[in-house]
Design an enzyme around this catalytic site. Structure first.
Site, PDB file in Angstrom:
ATOM      1  N   GLY A  11       0.793  -1.218   0.000  1.00  0.00           N
ATOM      2  CA  GLY A  11       0.000   0.000   0.000  1.00  0.00           C
ATOM      3  C   GLY A  11       0.825   1.268   0.000  1.00  0.00           C
ATOM      4  N   ARG A  15      -2.848   9.220   2.060  1.00  0.00           N
ATOM      5  CA  ARG A  15      -3.219  10.197   3.087  1.00  0.00           C
ATOM      6  C   ARG A  15      -2.130  10.374   4.147  1.00  0.00           C
ATOM      7  NH1 ARG A  15      -9.165   8.323   4.707  1.00  0.00           N
ATOM      8  NH2 ARG A  15      -8.451   6.364   3.805  1.00  0.00           N
ATOM      9  N   GLN A  77       3.716  -6.678  -6.405  1.00  0.00           N
ATOM     10  CA  GLN A  77       2.360  -6.397  -6.879  1.00  0.00           C
ATOM     11  C   GLN A  77       2.444  -5.096  -7.677  1.00  0.00           C
ATOM     12  OE1 GLN A  77      -0.578  -5.330  -3.938  1.00  0.00           O
ATOM     13  NE2 GLN A  77      -2.306  -5.867  -5.256  1.00  0.00           N
ATOM     14  N   ASN A 174     -13.938  -8.047  11.630  1.00  0.00           N
ATOM     15  CA  ASN A 174     -12.834  -8.668  10.916  1.00  0.00           C
ATOM     16  C   ASN A 174     -11.553  -7.868  11.142  1.00  0.00           C
ATOM     17  OD1 ASN A 174     -11.206 -10.008   9.078  1.00  0.00           O
ATOM     18  ND2 ASN A 174     -12.103  -8.998   7.282  1.00  0.00           N
ATOM     19  N   ASN A 381      42.850   7.718  33.695  1.00  0.00           N
ATOM     20  CA  ASN A 381      42.210   8.984  34.047  1.00  0.00           C
ATOM     21  C   ASN A 381      42.421   9.989  32.918  1.00  0.00           C
ATOM     22  OD1 ASN A 381      40.996  10.702  36.468  1.00  0.00           O
ATOM     23  ND2 ASN A 381      42.506  11.964  35.418  1.00  0.00           N
ATOM     24  N   ASN A 390      41.866  11.361  15.557  1.00  0.00           N
ATOM     25  CA  ASN A 390      41.818  10.087  14.845  1.00  0.00           C
ATOM     26  C   ASN A 390      41.772  10.227  13.330  1.00  0.00           C
ATOM     27  OD1 ASN A 390      39.254  11.261  15.301  1.00  0.00           O
ATOM     28  ND2 ASN A 390      38.230   9.333  14.847  1.00  0.00           N
ATOM     29  N   ALA A 427      49.738  18.328  30.851  1.00  0.00           N
ATOM     30  CA  ALA A 427      48.639  19.153  30.354  1.00  0.00           C
ATOM     31  C   ALA A 427      49.091  20.010  29.190  1.00  0.00           C
ATOM     32  CB  ALA A 427      48.106  20.033  31.482  1.00  0.00           C
TER      33      ALA A 427
END
Length: 477
Positions: A11, A15, A77, A174, A381, A390, A427
């Site tokens: 289908g 709508r 179909q 049904n 850590n 990367n 650091a």
């Protein structure tokens, strides 16, 4: 003797105003066709044939991407000429399984369930039926075909528009789902005619033909009140989502799962949740996701196709196709991209992104960090602002960080690079080569200060700002 299924999924659903097949419209994050396939697989059906039509390539792509328990094929179909015509396209599939029973159901009626499928099959076999209709009792049967019962089972189905006043009062309807003895279906399928205003072949005509040949037809009343529900437009689809959401939350409440607030909570049909887990508001769990026992899934988490262990705490986390082991704490504002593996006891803090990486046991990634394509050991850590670099613009490379390492704040690890066991990076370093175990790595350029450079460089910017200030003062005066 095989039990198989034909699912009608051709289908368009005009709508819905979408460019995808109606059966691929989502209910709680999964296509309606996925709900139907899952029910068939859970019922243990051997083979499934999907009848496709509108935008059939999308159906092919969907079927190819899912992991299936049953053998699934598809047929085309080309013209949408009704439910009977759709089943005709599966002729070869039916003939290959002619010694068994075939379930025909709609790919856009998502609430069919395994208990209903097997219950109807049991009745179908016990009464040696040519056809067994799955039905439901509803308070408002408007728009549904009514089931006409007699002393031998059923005598037929009358569409709503054709009902007389007595038939309009019938509340058994049904569902659009049928068990056929496959040989009996093949005997009558190509006898049906498009003798209606729509010029379509109706599968329900097969029921009258089977009865006319002296074979038994019956109806199985499903205990699932939603089994007949479908959607023809976006309003109807929203209703299905609301029903599914409520039903699934209700199921987990019955299992003892605690919901602090259900606002914005959405849990997929295939999700599993362990006892003692608490779900907060705004949580979305979908796909092949499992949540362990005694977890806290905090506000606004989105967890998709991810395995979560026991005792995990998540807060404002988005996780996709990943693994989170026991006793992990993550958040807030963390994203786990696909193929991330967070091992036992790790802690991931705020504003962290992890992609295609393993984070070792009891490792801490505190905040403001990106870890991509990396293998991180245990008890590592990470200081604030660490980045594993990367990608060089052409290829991606992996970073390896061994156990007990300490990665200082604002360290850039330029892959491919290995940080040895117990090593320390200072650091602000940009690490471009391997660091041995237990070593300190400091990789910074020598500070160079050029007197007066900034005044010259920023002269125009500074003058513009000073002019804005003067104009503002003049306007205020």
């Amino acid at each position: 003797m095989s039990n198989n299924a034909v699912i009608l999924a051709g289908g368009q659903g005009k709508r819905m105003k979408t460019n995808k097949p109606k059966a691929l419209c989502n209910v709680i994050g999964e296509p309606m066709l996925e709900w139907v396939l899952t029910a068939c697989e859970n019922a243990g059906l051997d083979e499934i044939c999907v009848v496709k039509g509108y935008e059939s390539a999308q159906i092919d792509e969907f079927l190819a991407a899912r992991a299936s328990k049953a053998e699934i094929t598809s047929v085309m179909q080309a013209e949408r000429l009704g439910t009977g015509h759709a089943v005709m396209q599966a002729k070869e599939f039916l003939e290959a399984n002619s010694d068994g029973n075939t379930l025909v159901l709609c790919g856009d009626a998502p609430f069919i369930d395994a208990d209903t499928i097997n219950g109807a099959l049991e009745l179908h076999k016990s009464r040696d039926c040519g056809v067994t209709v799955v039905t439901s009792r509803v308070e408002d049967p408007s728009g549904y075909g009514r089931i006409i019962r007699n002393e031998n089972g059923i005598s037929g189905i009358v569409e709503h528009k054709d009902c007389n006043p007595m038939q309009l009062a019938i509340t058994e309807v049904n569902s659009g789902c049928y068990w056929f003895k496959t040989a009996d279906l093949l005997e009558v399928l190509f006898e049906i005619k498009p003798e209606n205003a729509q010029g379509e072949y109706y599968l329900t005509d097969c029921i009258e033909l089977i009865i006319s040949k002296g074979k038994t037809a019956d109806a199985y009343i499903s205990g699932n009140p939603n089994v007949a529900l479908g959607a023809n437009d976006r309003r109807g689809l929203l209703m299905l989502n609301d029903i599914a959401r409520s039903e699934i939350i209700g199921k987990w409440l019955d299992e003892g799962i605690e919901f602090c607030c259900t606002d914005g909570v959405s849990i997929g049909n295939s999700v599993k949740i362990g006892q003692g887990t608490v779900i907060h508001s705004g949580v979305i769990l979908r796909g092949n996701t499992s949540i362990g026992e005694n977890c806290v899934i905090g506000n606004n988490c989105i967890i998709e196709n991810t395995q979560v262990g026991n005792g995990v705490e998540l807060n404002n986390v988005q996780a996709y196709e990943s693994v989170i082991e026991d006793d992990v704490k993550i958040g807030p504002y963390v994203q786990l991209r696909p193929n991330s593996h967070i091992k036992k006891g790790a802690k991931i803090g705020d504003f962290v992104e992890i992609k295609n990486s393993t984070i070792g046991e009891y490792t801490a990634v505190a905040h403001l960090t990106y870890i991509g394509d990396s293998d991180v050991g245990a008890n590592v850590n990470f200081g604030c602002g660490v980045v594993t670099v990367n990608y060089n613009g052409d290829k991606k490379f992996r970073t390896v960080i061994e156990d007990n390492a300490f990665i200082g704040c604002n360290t850039n690890l330029v892959a491919p690079v290995r940080i040895g066991r117990g090593a320390y990076t200072a650091a602000g370093s940009t690490i471009t080569r391997d660091v041995p175990a237990d070593a300190l790595a400091i990789e910074r350029t020598k500070a160079e200060i050029k007197e007066g450079y900034a005044a010259r460089k920023l002269k125009n910017r500074t003058e513009k700002f000073e002019k804005q200030v003067r104009n503002s003062d003049n306007n205020e005066g």
